[in-house]
Design an enzyme around this catalytic site. Structure first.
Site, mmCIF file in Angstrom:
data_model
loop_
_atom_site.group_PDB
_atom_site.id
_atom_site.type_symbol
_atom_site.label_atom_id
_atom_site.label_comp_id
_atom_site.label_asym_id
_atom_site.label_seq_id
_atom_site.Cartn_x
_atom_site.Cartn_y
_atom_site.Cartn_z
ATOM 1 N N ASP A 174 0.863 -1.184 0.000
ATOM 2 C CA ASP A 174 0.000 0.000 0.000
ATOM 3 C C ASP A 174 0.902 1.237 0.000
ATOM 4 O O ASP A 174 1.831 1.347 0.814
ATOM 5 C CB ASP A 174 -0.891 -0.026 1.253
ATOM 6 C CG ASP A 174 -1.934 1.068 1.233
ATOM 7 O OD1 ASP A 174 -3.127 0.747 1.048
ATOM 8 O OD2 ASP A 174 -1.561 2.248 1.389
ATOM 9 N N ILE A 175 0.612 2.154 -0.923
ATOM 10 C CA ILE A 175 1.425 3.380 -0.995
ATOM 11 C C ILE A 175 1.133 4.222 0.254
ATOM 12 O O ILE A 175 -0.028 4.368 0.646
ATOM 13 C CB ILE A 175 1.095 4.184 -2.274
ATOM 14 C CG1 ILE A 175 1.298 3.295 -3.505
ATOM 15 C CG2 ILE A 175 1.952 5.436 -2.361
ATOM 16 C CD1 ILE A 175 0.908 3.950 -4.819
ATOM 17 N N ASN A 182 -2.032 12.973 -3.506
ATOM 18 C CA ASN A 182 -3.060 13.496 -4.420
ATOM 19 C C ASN A 182 -3.415 14.939 -4.073
ATOM 20 O O ASN A 182 -3.558 15.782 -4.967
ATOM 21 C CB ASN A 182 -4.339 12.656 -4.315
ATOM 22 C CG ASN A 182 -4.333 11.456 -5.244
ATOM 23 O OD1 ASN A 182 -3.749 11.509 -6.324
ATOM 24 N ND2 ASN A 182 -4.966 10.388 -4.838
ATOM 25 N N ASP A 191 -2.273 9.497 -10.546
ATOM 26 C CA ASP A 191 -2.405 8.395 -11.525
ATOM 27 C C ASP A 191 -1.033 8.022 -12.088
ATOM 28 O O ASP A 191 -0.702 6.844 -12.258
ATOM 29 C CB ASP A 191 -3.309 8.827 -12.685
ATOM 30 C CG ASP A 191 -4.780 8.820 -12.290
ATOM 31 O OD1 ASP A 191 -5.093 8.416 -11.153
ATOM 32 O OD2 ASP A 191 -5.610 9.228 -13.119
ATOM 33 N N GLU A 218 -4.859 2.352 -4.172
ATOM 34 C CA GLU A 218 -3.389 2.474 -4.153
ATOM 35 C C GLU A 218 -2.760 1.230 -3.532
ATOM 36 O O GLU A 218 -1.684 1.272 -2.980
ATOM 37 C CB GLU A 218 -2.988 3.763 -3.439
ATOM 38 C CG GLU A 218 -2.960 3.777 -1.928
ATOM 39 C CD GLU A 218 -4.286 3.554 -1.211
ATOM 40 O OE1 GLU A 218 -5.276 3.171 -1.852
ATOM 41 O OE2 GLU A 218 -4.289 3.706 0.017
HETATM 42 N N1 LIG Z 1 -4.831 9.444 -8.328
HETATM 43 C C1 LIG Z 1 -5.468 8.368 -7.886
HETATM 44 N N2 LIG Z 1 -5.737 8.244 -6.592
HETATM 45 C C2 LIG Z 1 -6.366 7.138 -6.162
HETATM 46 C C3 LIG Z 1 -6.745 6.109 -7.037
HETATM 47 N N3 LIG Z 1 -7.326 5.125 -6.307
HETATM 48 C C4 LIG Z 1 -7.322 5.547 -5.012
HETATM 49 N N4 LIG Z 1 -6.731 6.763 -4.916
HETATM 50 C C5 LIG Z 1 -6.555 7.589 -3.731
HETATM 51 O O1 LIG Z 1 -5.749 6.954 -2.778
HETATM 52 C C6 LIG Z 1 -5.996 7.592 -1.525
HETATM 53 C C7 LIG Z 1 -5.914 6.584 -0.440
HETATM 54 O O2 LIG Z 1 -6.045 7.259 0.761
HETATM 55 P P1 LIG Z 1 -6.078 6.551 2.180
HETATM 56 O O3 LIG Z 1 -6.838 5.256 2.073
HETATM 57 O O4 LIG Z 1 -6.537 7.551 3.159
HETATM 58 O O5 LIG Z 1 -4.603 6.112 2.452
HETATM 59 P P2 LIG Z 1 -3.256 6.956 2.545
HETATM 60 O O6 LIG Z 1 -3.464 8.416 2.396
HETATM 61 O O7 LIG Z 1 -2.285 6.333 1.568
HETATM 62 O O8 LIG Z 1 -2.794 6.678 4.013
HETATM 63 P P3 LIG Z 1 -2.019 5.402 4.547
HETATM 64 O O9 LIG Z 1 -2.512 4.204 3.782
HETATM 65 O O10 LIG Z 1 -2.349 5.333 6.007
HETATM 66 O O11 LIG Z 1 -0.559 5.646 4.319
HETATM 67 C C8 LIG Z 1 -7.368 8.265 -1.626
HETATM 68 O O12 LIG Z 1 -7.207 9.657 -1.585
HETATM 69 C C9 LIG Z 1 -7.860 7.828 -2.998
HETATM 70 O O13 LIG Z 1 -8.607 8.851 -3.640
HETATM 71 C C10 LIG Z 1 -6.469 6.289 -8.428
HETATM 72 O O14 LIG Z 1 -6.784 5.450 -9.292
HETATM 73 N N5 LIG Z 1 -5.829 7.424 -8.812
#
Ligand SMILES: Nc1nc2c(ncn2[C@@H]2O[C@H](COP(=O)(O)OP(=O)(O)OP(=O)(O)O)[C@@H](O)[C@H]2O)c(=O)[nH]1
Length: 302
Positions: A174-175, A182, A191, A218
């Site tokens: 997980d990123i 974003n 993206d 992500e």
């Molecule tokens: N640009 C983009 N963003 C995405 C996509 N799928 C998911 N996201 C974003 O990924 C983010 C995930 O956020 P969170 O689940 O809060 O996780 P996080 O900010 O990485 O926090 P941690 O996992 O705790 O490190 C959200 O803002 C989603 O909108 C995509 O296909 N493109």
């Protein structure tokens, strides 16, 4: 001897879009339909081939010399039909041209005609079917496998490893702080980041018993057949360093802070009584621990 004599049979065979050839049991071609001739004319630099002087088995053998593994399998399969070791033979193979991706199915069987045993070879273009299959198993943004590809692969690999008593591993990635990424850089850059990361991670595995997919949002996942925890953790180290090597800046105001990932790793020796979902649940739990342990790290269990 069967030749293109304008008979009902040759007219019917000429009506097919499939490329059809009939040969004797030595491989000497006795008949090719119009689709066969047209395909060769459009795809070969050769001048008009006199097909009735060609030996099809020789053509297969020559292609083996040119490095085609499919020609080797085709030659083997056609000989099995000729030698009555198999009633038919079928193989799907890629036949890409410089500007087109194409896939064909070669089908071969034998039949009796006027007291002679003859061999029929048919090449059918299955490009549309294969492309539809690929699309339905591919994530549209990152072009790596999607959830469906993962489910089908895990199902197959779980049963295989259970049968062979081999360990199977899952790495869930997980990123870190991607919402913040974003928010700072915009969704399009987000993206772009997902695409770069998925391409880098996809290139870390190559075995047919491994798969790398987008799990959603992500999150990404590897399933590694015949892989114990020790080997899975080696891959996890490679993942952290290859993400670091991408040098994707999280926040332009802090240029030293690169995008990182957290990883949950789980390794199991599957048994038929266990459900495959346990592997994903445990990897997900480890990922949760990696996040709560400060991110940019790996947690594992077996
Ligand atoms: N640009 C983009 N963003 C995405 C996509 N799928 C998911 N996201 C974003 O990924 C983010 C995930 O956020 P969170 O689940 O809060 O996780 P996080 O900010 O990485 O926090 P941690 O996992 O705790 O490190 C959200 O803002 C989603 O909108 C995509 O296909 N493109």
């Amino acid at each position: 001897m069967l030749i293109d004599d304008g008979s009902l049979v040759s007219s019917v065979l000429n009506a097919f879009q499939d490329h059809i050839c009939i040969m004797d049991i030595q491989g000497n071609i006795l008949f090719v339909n119009n689709a066969w001739v047209d395909f060769e004319r459009n795809n070969s630099s050769n001048d008009l081939t006199d097909w009735l002087s060609v030996n099809y088995l020789d053509v297969c053998d020559k292609s083996i010399g040119d490095g085609s593994q499919f020609a080797e399998k085709a030659g083997h399969g056609i000989r099995a039909v000729i030698n009555k070791k198999a009633p038919f033979f079928k193989i799907e193979y890629p036949c890409h041209s410089p500007n087109m991706q194409r896939w064909f199915v070669l089908f071969c069987t034998a039949f009796e005609f006027e007291n002679s045993r003859l061999i029929l070879v048919k090449h059918s273009n299955v490009t549309q079917k294969i492309k539809a299959q690929i699309n339905s198993h591919t994530d549209a943004l990152t072009l790596v496998g999607n959830r469906r590809a993962l489910d089908e692969f895990l199902d197959h690999e779980w049963r295989r490893c259970s049968r062979l008593r081999q360990p199977i591993s899952a790495l869930m990635i997980d990123i870190d702080d991607f919402k913040q990424f974003n928010d700072i850089n915009g969704h399009l850059k987000g993206d772009d980041c997902l695409k770069k990361i998925s391409q880098a991670l996809k290139n870390l595995v190559h075995r047919p018993s491994d798969i790398f997919c987008r799990y959603g949002g992500e999150e990404f996942i590897y399933i590694l057949g015949n892989t114990n925890l020790h080997i899975a953790l080696e891959l996890s180290d490679k993942i952290h360093s290859s993400i670091e090597d991408l040098h994707i800046i999280q926040n332009q105001e802090l240029p030293d802070k690169y995008v990182t990932v957290s990883i949950g790793v789980c390794s199991i020796c599957p048994t038929s009584s266990e459900e495959k979902e346990i592997l994903l649940k445990k990897a997900d739990h480890c990922l949760y621990q990696a996040k709560s342990g400060g991110k940019n790290t790996t947690r594992s269990s077996d």
